[in-house]
Design an enzyme around this catalytic site. Structure first.
Site, PDB file in Angstrom:
ATOM      1  N   GLU A 108       0.827  -1.223   0.000  1.00  0.00           N
ATOM      2  CA  GLU A 108       0.000   0.000   0.000  1.00  0.00           C
ATOM      3  C   GLU A 108       0.858   1.269   0.000  1.00  0.00           C
ATOM      4  O   GLU A 108       0.579   2.232   0.708  1.00  0.00           O
ATOM      5  CB  GLU A 108      -0.975   0.005   1.188  1.00  0.00           C
ATOM      6  CG  GLU A 108      -2.046  -1.059   1.024  1.00  0.00           C
ATOM      7  CD  GLU A 108      -3.242  -0.876   1.945  1.00  0.00           C
ATOM      8  OE1 GLU A 108      -3.370   0.177   2.570  1.00  0.00           O
ATOM      9  OE2 GLU A 108      -4.046  -1.815   2.006  1.00  0.00           O
TER      10      GLU A 108
HETATM   11  C1  LIG Z   1       3.653  -9.603   0.534  1.00  0.00           C
HETATM   12  C2  LIG Z   1       3.207  -8.627  -0.496  1.00  0.00           C
HETATM   13  C3  LIG Z   1       1.873  -8.528  -0.826  1.00  0.00           C
HETATM   14  C4  LIG Z   1       1.465  -7.678  -1.864  1.00  0.00           C
HETATM   15  N1  LIG Z   1       0.150  -7.694  -2.267  1.00  0.00           N
HETATM   16  C5  LIG Z   1      -0.176  -7.026  -3.407  1.00  0.00           C
HETATM   17  C6  LIG Z   1      -1.480  -7.187  -4.007  1.00  0.00           C
HETATM   18  O1  LIG Z   1      -2.351  -7.904  -3.483  1.00  0.00           O
HETATM   19  N2  LIG Z   1      -1.735  -6.544  -5.157  1.00  0.00           N
HETATM   20  C7  LIG Z   1      -0.819  -5.748  -5.779  1.00  0.00           C
HETATM   21  O2  LIG Z   1      -1.118  -5.217  -6.825  1.00  0.00           O
HETATM   22  N3  LIG Z   1       0.403  -5.552  -5.224  1.00  0.00           N
HETATM   23  C8  LIG Z   1       0.752  -6.181  -4.082  1.00  0.00           C
HETATM   24  N4  LIG Z   1       2.018  -6.022  -3.543  1.00  0.00           N
HETATM   25  C9  LIG Z   1       2.946  -5.120  -4.189  1.00  0.00           C
HETATM   26  C10 LIG Z   1       3.317  -3.916  -3.358  1.00  0.00           C
HETATM   27  O3  LIG Z   1       2.304  -2.970  -3.394  1.00  0.00           O
HETATM   28  C11 LIG Z   1       4.659  -3.420  -3.925  1.00  0.00           C
HETATM   29  O4  LIG Z   1       5.627  -4.316  -3.441  1.00  0.00           O
HETATM   30  C12 LIG Z   1       4.957  -2.013  -3.570  1.00  0.00           C
HETATM   31  O5  LIG Z   1       4.144  -1.178  -4.312  1.00  0.00           O
HETATM   32  C13 LIG Z   1       6.417  -1.638  -3.842  1.00  0.00           C
HETATM   33  O6  LIG Z   1       6.852  -2.040  -5.106  1.00  0.00           O
HETATM   34  P1  LIG Z   1       8.227  -2.852  -5.254  1.00  0.00           P
HETATM   35  O7  LIG Z   1       8.204  -3.969  -4.283  1.00  0.00           O
HETATM   36  O8  LIG Z   1       8.400  -3.187  -6.667  1.00  0.00           O
HETATM   37  O9  LIG Z   1       9.333  -1.842  -4.763  1.00  0.00           O
HETATM   38  P2  LIG Z   1      10.027  -0.676  -5.628  1.00  0.00           P
HETATM   39  O10 LIG Z   1       9.005   0.128  -6.308  1.00  0.00           O
HETATM   40  O11 LIG Z   1      11.117  -1.286  -6.421  1.00  0.00           O
HETATM   41  O12 LIG Z   1      10.631   0.220  -4.460  1.00  0.00           O
HETATM   42  C14 LIG Z   1      11.887  -0.052  -3.831  1.00  0.00           C
HETATM   43  C15 LIG Z   1      12.157   1.036  -2.809  1.00  0.00           C
HETATM   44  O13 LIG Z   1      12.233   2.303  -3.444  1.00  0.00           O
HETATM   45  C16 LIG Z   1      11.373   3.248  -2.821  1.00  0.00           C
HETATM   46  N5  LIG Z   1      10.870   4.161  -3.851  1.00  0.00           N
HETATM   47  C17 LIG Z   1      10.355   3.869  -5.056  1.00  0.00           C
HETATM   48  N6  LIG Z   1      10.032   4.985  -5.734  1.00  0.00           N
HETATM   49  C18 LIG Z   1      10.316   6.033  -4.912  1.00  0.00           C
HETATM   50  C19 LIG Z   1      10.208   7.455  -5.028  1.00  0.00           C
HETATM   51  N7  LIG Z   1       9.718   8.061  -6.086  1.00  0.00           N
HETATM   52  N8  LIG Z   1      10.632   8.193  -4.005  1.00  0.00           N
HETATM   53  C20 LIG Z   1      11.154   7.632  -2.895  1.00  0.00           C
HETATM   54  N9  LIG Z   1      11.247   6.293  -2.737  1.00  0.00           N
HETATM   55  C21 LIG Z   1      10.856   5.507  -3.728  1.00  0.00           C
HETATM   56  C22 LIG Z   1      10.281   2.420  -2.176  1.00  0.00           C
HETATM   57  O14 LIG Z   1       9.755   3.098  -1.063  1.00  0.00           O
HETATM   58  C23 LIG Z   1      11.062   1.175  -1.751  1.00  0.00           C
HETATM   59  O15 LIG Z   1      11.653   1.411  -0.522  1.00  0.00           O
HETATM   60  C24 LIG Z   1       2.415  -6.840  -2.500  1.00  0.00           C
HETATM   61  C25 LIG Z   1       3.757  -6.894  -2.118  1.00  0.00           C
HETATM   62  C26 LIG Z   1       4.164  -7.777  -1.150  1.00  0.00           C
HETATM   63  C27 LIG Z   1       5.615  -7.853  -0.802  1.00  0.00           C
END
Ligand SMILES: Cc1cc2nc3c(=O)[nH]c(=O)nc-3n(C[C@H](O)[C@H](O)[C@H](O)COP(=O)(O)OP(=O)(O)OC[C@H]3O[C@@H](n4cnc5c(N)ncnc54)[C@H](O)[C@@H]3O)c2cc1C
Length: 836
Positions: free
Chosen positions: A510
């Site tokens: 989220e």
């Molecule tokens: C257990 C689990 C359940 C999930 N359930 C769902 C689901 O039901 N449906 C769904 O659609 N998604 C789901 N997700 C996805 C989740 O919403 C994403 O993991 C999340 O949006 C972050 O994306 P990412 O993991 O690719 O991290 P990335 O986007 O690669 O981010 C890596 C880091 O960079 C930081 N970052 C990225 N961009 C910026 C910025 N502009 N400024 C500052 N910091 C930044 C982030 O805060 C993070 O610390 C789930 C994820 C997990 C792990």
């Protein structure tokens, strides 16, 4: 009139006009009066300035300028229009997705804090925690029953799966349809009730909480309820409410994580065959990952970008129609789903799903054809409310459970003949845990009440998401330290590991916390909550130039008087140490905190406003500054919630220490966040101005003193109303066969047996009684008349319970082999055999 008196009066007038946000004409009148008095006094020889006619004449120039600017047409031509054109020229166009994110949700109490002059009555008008009789019965009935049924170790370790009987119970009792209206077969519970139900389950099992949380947050149920066609509502909602459909929501993909809007999942409007007929539909391909409940889902809410290159839909828009959400049955031909990720030791189902060139009919789009391209707006709207409920509820419950179990353990576990909780070193983490439990629950309750009355507070929801999960993470680390090896070694009697393993999930989903803190809360939030900024930007982007100019004039004028008011207001309240801060009626016991909060809000408004004005479009890249400002705003909001909770709870006498602890630490952290912003502000003159206004006498808020932490911990190291209130609404077991139930019983016994134990310990120290394996030191102490027979029985019982509580699980090696090893090994063996 003596000169110093004259200048003092002028200074008072400037402060009064600025702080009261006087209109321009009043400034002109005041300046004219001061100039007149100055020159008359000079004529009478009272002032010793030379009688210099040119200077006297020049003194009227500012008066004329101010008077001229008070006349709207003149002001627009001479001042506003050039500024308007300049800003219009440099302002980057807000993208459609940014605009939708900005428009989503409502502005709430955050705007009051941004204003520098918060209206406390608006805070007080938020209802206290209230549940209907039906909601209360559900919380005490099926929810408590579910908690009792859960065997967390079995779920997390033995089966690595949520057992069928839990799924059945959850479905049968309507847990999956709490947000679906009664009309459509759901429970139709308020946000407050949902939050408390989720919290209670979370206090028992994060996995089962996730199972219930996901269908009740952003996903098919909510989207259909709000945007679905009548047919979709009629078909899907009753099925979702009864658990006949298990939903998942597919947004995230390998290349689109935090930046979800850039997804490469794409659908093309086309014609195809569906159920034997040729219909208009979408050929869609996608690659999603991390999807919760995905492996068990029967219905996928899929977000993708929709293109209509052949203009089959008669829409007055380009080929890219925007993000669209459709409902896709998991068993639709071509859909790949069922494989699992292993998120952080958790057992809830989570996995990828993908498909290539799958045809779906247009009426699978949520809301039908009229809602194509509206997906991002729908998601942002729902997120603005949902983010206030799901994770804040589990984080508040987690903090409360950690406190309840840690205080019990800290009282039962002894080293150096002393309960570890009574050692000063452990008092520190315990005091922090008290604070987190109080603050998280306060903010959870207030925010859920706002959502229950129909608000979708987007900035507050971002604050709640990252603050409550971060604070819970801090509490978890404190609890782990406090428990020592007992917390580290996993097993059925470890009450920390489930939360410890699940915590990174809450931090990531989220809106991952770093992004939420450094970008969403302030960099985007400032635009929403600032009283004039968004109006100015909207005015500059108005295609009707004249209308834009008039709107800009109004917003800009107000903005300038707002900035002046903040500058003088902040300086005034800082040099008077906040004693004139506005306090609402009947603030007995909290007046000082309201005053300081008012002063802090003035300071925040000044620094936030100057930051936005000076950094403008560069704000998004200055994330160290925006992160600190997000922290500062969070502290203001959380402290406001603390005061409200204390009042709503009827100001219990003992809680005043806890409120003081939260307030002092909150103000200190606020000050440090603001100081960090100012110290690192890139434009030197602005930095100096901010420092002068905000810290004229330096930074003088200090963290809460040790005695306050001691007092707060003392209150929770005994069973009673303070500990119960601090840990309200979680599941508490009193079953001696349950790990936390045994802990609770041991705690109560430990406190009851304290006096007898002291007598026994003294005798042991004196060498009258030997406490070594193989002797019955209780019987010995009774025989020697050191303790009574009843005390002996009580201490013996306590000893047995304590032994159980401090015991650490151990296993046969085969018992702890991960359950997936055999299946994984077989699958790999089959793959290599096939390759050979
Ligand atoms: C257990 C689990 C359940 C999930 N359930 C769902 C689901 O039901 N449906 C769904 O659609 N998604 C789901 N997700 C996805 C989740 O919403 C994403 O993991 C999340 O949006 C972050 O994306 P990412 O993991 O690719 O991290 P990335 O986007 O690669 O981010 C890596 C880091 O960079 C930081 N970052 C990225 N961009 C910026 C910025 N502009 N400024 C500052 N910091 C930044 C982030 O805060 C993070 O610390 C789930 C994820 C997990 C792990």
């Amino acid at each position: 009139m003596a000169e110093p008196v004259f200048f003092l009066l002028c200074l008072i007038a400037v402060f009064a006009l600025a702080m009261q946000r006087a209109p321009l004409w009043l400034w002109a009148v005041a300046l004219a009066s001061a100039t007149l008095v100055w020159q008359t006094e000079m004529l009478h020889g009272e002032f010793d300035e030379p009688d210099f006619t040119l200077l006297q004449l020049l003194a009227w120039v500012p008066v004329v300028v101010l008077a001229g600017l008070s006349i709207p047409p003149l002001r627009r031509v001479a001042l506003i229009e050039p500024i308007f054109r300049k800003i219009k020229g440099i302002l980057p166009r807000v993208s459609a997705t940014e605009q939708e994110a900005l428009n989503a949700g409502t502005i709430g109490f955050d705007a009051e804090l941004f204003s520098g002059t918060p209206d406390w009555e608006k805070l007080r008008a938020v209802p206290a925690i209230t549940l209907t009789a039906e909601e209360k019965a559900f919380l005490d009935g099926p929810t408590a029953e579910l908690c009792r049924m859960v065997d967390d170790w079995k779920i997390r370790h033995d089966q690595h799966e949520i057992p069928e009987y839990i799924w059945d119970f959850v479905k049968k009792n309507g847990f999956l349809g709490m947000l679906i209206s009664k009309e459509h077969g759901g429970l139709g519970f308020s946000a407050q009730a949902q939050s408390l139900i989720l919290g209670k389950i979370a206090s028992r099992s994060p996995d089962v909480c996730t199972l219930v949380m996901v269908p009740n947050s952003l996903g098919p149920g909510e989207l259909i309820e709000k945007y679905g066609t009548p047919e979709q509502k009629e078909h899907f909602l009753p099925r979702l409410a009864k658990g006949l459909e298990v939903p998942c929501f597919s947004l995230t993909g390998p290349t689109s994580g935090s930046d979800a809007a850039t997804m490469r999942d794409v659908g093309y409007v086309t014609r195809g065959r569906h159920e034997g007929k040729e219909v208009v539909g979408i050929r869609v391909s996608w690659d999603k990952r991390y999807i919760t409940l995905g492996p068990n889902a029967t219905l996928i809410g899929l977000a993708f970008r929709l293109m209509d290159p052949d203009k089959i839909l008669d829409l007055d828009r380009g080929p890219d129609l925007g993000i669209t959400v459709a409902l896709i049955p998991a068993d639709h031909p071509g859909v790949n789903i069922g494989r699992r990720h292993l998120p952080s030791g958790s057992a809830f189902p989570n996995g990828p799903n993908w498909a290539k060139d799958v045809f779906i009919p247009m009426d699978w789009v949520i809301g039908g054809e009229k809602m194509v391209g509206q997906g991002w707006r729908m998601l942002m709207e729902c997120l603005a409310a949902g983010r206030s409920i799901s994770l804040p509820s589990s984080s508040a419950a987690g903090a409360k459970s950690l406190l309840r179990n840690s205080t019990a353990y800290a009282r039962v576990r002894k080293q150096f003949d002393l309960p570890i909780g009574k050692m000063e070193g452990l008092e520190e983490p315990l005091a922090r845990m008290v604070e987190v439990a109080y603050v998280n629950e306060a903010a959870r309750g207030v925010t859920a009440a706002m959502v229950s009355r129909g608000e979708k507070p987007s900035v507050i929801s971002a604050i709640m998401k990252y603050q409550s999960t971060e604070r819970m993470r801090r509490s978890l680390n404190d609890a782990m330290d406090l428990h020592g090896g007992k917390g580290v070694c996993d097993g059925p009697t470890n009450w920390l590991q489930a939360a410890y393993q699940a915590m990174p999930v809450g931090i990531t989903v989220e809106g991952a916390n770093i992004l939420t803190r450094s970008l969403i809360t302030f960099a985007q939030g400032a635009l929403r909550s600032h009283p004039y900024l968004y109006k100015e930007i909207q005015a500059c982007q108005d295609f009707d130039e004249e209308r834009g100019l008039y709107a800009f004039d109004a917003a800009f004028r107000n903005h300038v008087s707002f900035s002046l008011s903040n500058l003088f207001g902040a300086f005034f309240h800082n040099i008077t140490f906040g004693i004139f801060g506005h306090v609402p009626e009947k603030a007995y016991g909290t007046a000082e905190w309201y005053r300081q909060l008012w002063r802090a809000s003035r300071n925040f408004a000044l620094v936030a406003d100057l930051t936005v004005a000076v950094l403008g479009g560069g704000l998004k890249t200055k994330q160290k500054l925006t992160g600190r400002l997000a922290d500062a705003l969070s502290e203001l909001y959380l402290l406001s919630c603390v005061l409200k909770r204390y009042e709503d709870d009827g100001k219990p006498a003992n809680d005043r220490y806890i409120v003081a602890l939260c307030a002092r630490n909150g103000l200190f952290h606020f000050q440090e966040a603001l100081r960090g912003t100012i110290d690192n502000f890139p434009v030197a003159p602005v930095r100096w101005l901010m420092r002068l206004a905000v810290f004229p006498f330096g930074a003088h808020y200090k963290p809460a003193p040790d005695w306050l932490g001691h007092k707060a911990v003392e209150l929770v190291l005994v069973p009673g109303e303070v500990r119960d209130r601090l840990t309200r609404y979680i599941f508490v077991s009193n079953d001696a066969n349950d790990a936390t139930g045994a802990l609770e019983l041991a705690f109560v016994k430990a406190v009851a047996a304290e006096a007898a134990e002291k007598k026994l310990n003294r005798a042991i120290r004196d060498g009258r009684v030997q406490r070594v394996h193989g002797t019955d030191w209780f019987a010995e102490a009774v025989k020697l008349g050191i303790i009574t027979a009843a005390e002996g029985d009580m201490l013996r019982e306590l000893e047995t319970l304590t032994a159980r509580v401090i015991a650490v699980d151990h296993f046969e090696p085969a018992e702890v082999r991960p359950h997936y090893m055999t299946a994984g090994h077989n699958a790999r063996a089959a793959r290599s055999a096939a390759a050979e």
